[in-house]
Design a protein around this motif. Sequence first.
Motif, PDB file in Angstrom:
ATOM      1  N   HIS A   1       1.142  -0.981   0.025  1.00  0.00           N
ATOM      2  CA  HIS A   1      -0.038   0.624   0.005  1.00  0.00           C
ATOM      3  C   HIS A   1       0.850   1.255  -0.390  1.00  0.00           C
ATOM      4  O   HIS A   1      -0.161   2.239  -0.890  1.00  0.00           O
ATOM      5  CB  HIS A   1      -1.102  -0.275   0.947  1.00  0.00           C
ATOM      6  N   ILE A   2       1.254   1.445   0.632  1.00  0.00           N
ATOM      7  CA  ILE A   2       3.396   1.989   0.798  1.00  0.00           C
ATOM      8  C   ILE A   2       3.713   2.886  -0.711  1.00  0.00           C
ATOM      9  O   ILE A   2       3.639   3.748  -1.147  1.00  0.00           O
ATOM     10  CB  ILE A   2       4.025   1.978   1.564  1.00  0.00           C
ATOM     11  N   MET A   3       4.324   1.434  -1.352  1.00  0.00           N
ATOM     12  CA  MET A   3       4.574   1.351  -2.513  1.00  0.00           C
ATOM     13  C   MET A   3       3.366   2.236  -3.248  1.00  0.00           C
ATOM     14  O   MET A   3       3.601   2.787  -4.428  1.00  0.00           O
ATOM     15  CB  MET A   3       5.044   0.332  -3.387  1.00  0.00           C
TER      16      MET A   3
ATOM     17  N   ARG B   1       2.672   9.534  -5.635  1.00  0.00           N
ATOM     18  CA  ARG B   1       2.508  11.162  -5.671  1.00  0.00           C
ATOM     19  C   ARG B   1       4.409  10.796  -6.381  1.00  0.00           C
ATOM     20  O   ARG B   1       4.727  12.123  -5.949  1.00  0.00           O
ATOM     21  CB  ARG B   1       3.513  10.469  -4.058  1.00  0.00           C
ATOM     22  N   GLY B   2       4.338   9.924  -7.007  1.00  0.00           N
ATOM     23  CA  GLY B   2       5.759  10.408  -7.575  1.00  0.00           C
ATOM     24  C   GLY B   2       6.849  10.026  -7.681  1.00  0.00           C
ATOM     25  O   GLY B   2       7.862  10.635  -8.168  1.00  0.00           O
ATOM     26  N   VAL B   3       7.445   9.291  -6.339  1.00  0.00           N
ATOM     27  CA  VAL B   3       8.506   8.194  -5.980  1.00  0.00           C
ATOM     28  C   VAL B   3       8.627   7.363  -6.978  1.00  0.00           C
ATOM     29  O   VAL B   3       7.651   6.541  -6.599  1.00  0.00           O
ATOM     30  CB  VAL B   3       8.584   8.309  -4.172  1.00  0.00           C
ATOM     31  N   PRO B   4       9.710   7.156  -7.282  1.00  0.00           N
ATOM     32  CA  PRO B   4      10.003   6.170  -8.212  1.00  0.00           C
ATOM     33  C   PRO B   4      10.372   5.273  -7.233  1.00  0.00           C
ATOM     34  O   PRO B   4      10.786   5.002  -6.098  1.00  0.00           O
ATOM     35  CB  PRO B   4      11.733   6.494  -8.808  1.00  0.00           C
ATOM     36  N   LEU B   5       9.609   3.471  -7.599  1.00  0.00           N
ATOM     37  CA  LEU B   5      10.292   2.262  -7.093  1.00  0.00           C
ATOM     38  C   LEU B   5      11.513   1.856  -7.567  1.00  0.00           C
ATOM     39  O   LEU B   5      11.847   2.153  -8.058  1.00  0.00           O
ATOM     40  CB  LEU B   5       8.990   1.556  -7.720  1.00  0.00           C
ATOM     41  N   THR B   6      12.427   0.943  -6.101  1.00  0.00           N
ATOM     42  CA  THR B   6      13.383   0.266  -6.769  1.00  0.00           C
ATOM     43  C   THR B   6      12.616  -0.976  -7.393  1.00  0.00           C
ATOM     44  O   THR B   6      11.685  -1.710  -7.285  1.00  0.00           O
ATOM     45  CB  THR B   6      13.601  -0.129  -5.052  1.00  0.00           C
ATOM     46  N   PRO B   7      13.459  -1.888  -8.321  1.00  0.00           N
ATOM     47  CA  PRO B   7      13.805  -2.856  -8.675  1.00  0.00           C
ATOM     48  C   PRO B   7      13.303  -3.752  -7.933  1.00  0.00           C
ATOM     49  O   PRO B   7      11.579  -4.695  -8.341  1.00  0.00           O
ATOM     50  CB  PRO B   7      15.226  -3.227  -9.510  1.00  0.00           C
TER      51      PRO B   7
END
Length: 150
Positions: free
Chosen positions: A115-117, A123-129
């Motif tokens: 849910h946080i991801m 919000r536009g925060v990039p995800l880690t692989p």
Amino acid sequence: MESEEDAMKKAQMFEARARNISHNVRCTECGSQSIEDSQADVAILLRKLIRDEIRAGKTDKEIYKKLEKDFGETVLYAPRFDLQTAALWLSPFLVAGAAAGIWAYQKHRQKTNVHIMALNLVRGVPLTPKEKQTMLDILTPPPPQRKRWW
């Protein structure tokens, strides 16, 4: 002939019983060995005491009680269950319960992290692989089940 055979069986039973009791009694000098395995003087005396008690017609329980009374609770490998030893007896269950609780919390947290991801993605925060792979695993639908004609 029969009485000789009976006497031999009695002697074997006597010796097996004495050895069994000796395996369950800790050497007071060594601490890490049973009196059956130890060659300390006190172990030899305790083995003799056990055999004398058996010859006197005492039960195993009576012999254990006598040893415990004379040498303290630590002489026996299996302590009694009472208020003082409850932590010792219950510690495996407490450790298993704590491990299960940690595992359940980690699983819950892993679901919460999804849910946080998702919020971070909005919000536009990039995800880690690793986060991307987790999201793909969750969002990928399962393969359709084959319908059978019969």
